[in-house]
Design an enzyme around this catalytic site. Sequence first.
Site, PDB file in Angstrom:
ATOM      1  N   GLY A  15      53.061 109.517  69.936  1.00  0.00           N
ATOM      2  CA  GLY A  15      52.108 108.514  70.416  1.00  0.00           C
ATOM      3  C   GLY A  15      50.694 109.000  70.205  1.00  0.00           C
ATOM      4  N   CYS A  16      49.808 108.579  71.066  1.00  0.00           N
ATOM      5  CA  CYS A  16      48.397 108.914  70.955  1.00  0.00           C
ATOM      6  C   CYS A  16      48.175 110.414  71.099  1.00  0.00           C
ATOM      7  CB  CYS A  16      47.615 108.165  72.032  1.00  0.00           C
ATOM      8  SG  CYS A  16      45.873 108.575  72.049  1.00  0.00           S
TER       9      CYS A  16
END
Length: 185
Positions: free
Chosen positions: A18-19
């Site tokens: 993810g981020c």
Amino acid sequence: MTATPQTEPIEIATLAGGCFWCLEAVFDRLAGVQQVVSGYMGGRVDEPTYKQICKGDTGHAEVVQISFNPTVISFGELLEVFFAIHDPTTPDRQGNDVGTQYRSAIFFHNPVQEQSARQMVTALTAEQVFPEAIVTQIVPAETFWPAEDYHQGYFEANPNQPYCAAVVAPKVRKVIAKYAERLKQ
């Protein structure tokens, strides 16, 4: 006669979940982690920019490259934290972040890391830790492209930014609570 200083052994781990702001904020708190750099890996464009990555057409994942001392924290322990802080069952997605840049991936740097990653996925699957199948890619490390300077240490510099407060902070709190004994002093 003076003694020569002993240097600590350092290994590299590269993870996508993810981020990268979330991953950096978490891994930077762990004892044995020397440095965490946010960046990009696994794509087909040299020197990609965040703007290009966000369009989702370069093939890169947002990653963190972790320099760590394996005598303090093992690659397996890093993977344990990695699987605790993201959803490895959603292809190209983490929560509201959607796109190939948010995929779950372990970019291994040597055969031992590859074997450790595959064993971890096998064990998590056998234990039915997740309700769905793990889709984390386990692939060889490629060229690492550091993200722009403003992404480095982003959570520490911007804890009240809405995304940081809503998404990053809960992951940091979870790691602080679950892995207190593994945190830097």
